[in-house]
Scaffold this motif. Structure first.
Motif, PDB file in Angstrom:
ATOM      1  N   GLY A   1      -0.458  28.311  60.714  1.00 47.02           N
ATOM      2  CA  GLY A   1       0.898  28.182  61.643  1.00 47.02           C
ATOM      3  C   GLY A   1       1.555  28.496  63.166  1.00 47.02           C
TER       4      GLY A   1
ATOM      5  N   TYR B   1       4.025  32.538  54.000  1.00 47.99           N
ATOM      6  CA  TYR B   1       4.715  33.836  55.167  1.00 47.99           C
ATOM      7  C   TYR B   1       4.187  35.047  54.822  1.00 47.99           C
TER       8      TYR B   1
ATOM      9  N   VAL C   1       2.266  33.359  59.051  1.00 48.06           N
ATOM     10  CA  VAL C   1       2.511  31.900  59.128  1.00 48.06           C
ATOM     11  C   VAL C   1       1.637  31.563  58.345  1.00 48.06           C
TER      12      VAL C   1
ATOM     13  N   GLN D   1       8.535  27.902  49.910  1.00 42.17           N
ATOM     14  CA  GLN D   1       7.594  28.419  50.648  1.00 42.17           C
ATOM     15  C   GLN D   1       7.214  29.722  49.815  1.00 42.17           C
TER      16      GLN D   1
ATOM     17  N   GLU E   1       0.223  27.051  56.654  1.00 38.13           N
ATOM     18  CA  GLU E   1       0.969  25.598  56.864  1.00 38.13           C
ATOM     19  C   GLU E   1      -0.055  25.043  55.748  1.00 38.13           C
ATOM     20  N   ARG E   2       0.643  24.179  54.634  1.00 35.59           N
ATOM     21  CA  ARG E   2      -0.776  23.692  54.091  1.00 35.59           C
ATOM     22  C   ARG E   2      -0.791  22.489  54.572  1.00 35.59           C
ATOM     23  N   ARG E   3      -2.400  22.817  54.411  1.00 34.80           N
ATOM     24  CA  ARG E   3      -2.686  21.280  54.877  1.00 34.80           C
ATOM     25  C   ARG E   3      -2.479  20.589  54.219  1.00 34.80           C
TER      26      ARG E   3
ATOM     27  N   ARG F   1       4.689  24.147  50.471  1.00 37.18           N
ATOM     28  CA  ARG F   1       4.570  24.628  52.063  1.00 37.18           C
ATOM     29  C   ARG F   1       3.875  25.176  53.008  1.00 37.18           C
ATOM     30  N   PHE F   2       4.686  26.606  53.335  1.00 39.45           N
ATOM     31  CA  PHE F   2       4.252  27.516  54.003  1.00 39.45           C
ATOM     32  C   PHE F   2       4.546  28.844  52.672  1.00 39.45           C
TER      33      PHE F   2
ATOM     34  N   TRP G   1      -5.227  25.843  53.849  1.00 41.43           N
ATOM     35  CA  TRP G   1      -4.246  26.105  54.635  1.00 41.43           C
ATOM     36  C   TRP G   1      -4.770  26.129  56.416  1.00 41.43           C
TER      37      TRP G   1
END
Length: 173
Positions: free
Chosen positions: A132, A107, A144, A2, A146-148, A104-105, A129
């Motif tokens: 989240g 911030y 935040v 991340q 989050e990856r699709r 994956r994330f 993305w």
């Protein structure tokens, strides 16, 4: 993996003097998220010796072998991604770009000011993305992302398409 990214409204990550802002609450957020974890960074980010990175294990991505007193040096992106899959990528721009396929994330906090900087955030392939959620950060939203669920090859293809579109836009303007 991340990333934790703080940037200005015009996507500036840094100036010749370092980070273009200091915000105590943002510093505390960074420390609370990365405390006891692994922070991956490029050598130039390491050289800044930012005080909020004191309480994490530092891994520096560098093509040049070197001895650093408080960090491990690693020369390959895939090696770091495999060895530290839960690491935080903390900068700089080339390091964010290099690890984007493994993240994956993200911030992301954007400060409201516009800064004429020396280091800029690389393009994010937004279609890969999803938001989240948002949490309050220093009176601003920390987004935040989050990856699709896409393959890394799809990320590279989407990034290449974004870069090609920007080149065409630059030619036409």
């Amino acid at each position: 993996m991340q990333a934790i990214i703080s940037t200005t409204s015009n996507w500036c990550l840094g100036t010749a003097e370092g980070v273009p802002w200091f915000d105590q609450e943002e510093t505390h957020r960074f420390q609370s998220l990365t405390l006891g974890g692994t922070c991956v960074m490029g050598r130039k980010t390491y050289d800044l010796q930012l005080p909020w990175m004191k309480k994490c294990r530092k891994v520096v991505l560098s093509r040049q072998p070197m001895d650093l007193p408080d960090a491990l040096v690693h020369g390959t992106i895939t090696g770091i991604a495999k060895t530290y899959p839960d690491a935080w990528v903390v900068g700089g721009a080339m390091t964010f770009q290099a690890f984007m396929p493994y993240m994956r994330f993200i911030y992301l906090t954007k400060f409201p000011q516009t800064v004429q900087g020396a280091v800029w955030m690389p393009d994010i392939a937004w279609s890969l993305w999803t938001t989240g959620g948002k949490t309050l950060s220093c009176g601003r939203d920390m987004i935040v992302l989050e990856r699709r669920p896409l393959a890394r090859s799809q990320y590279r293809a989407d990034s290449a398409a974004t870069a090609a579109r920007k080149r065409e836009e630059a030619k036409s303007s």
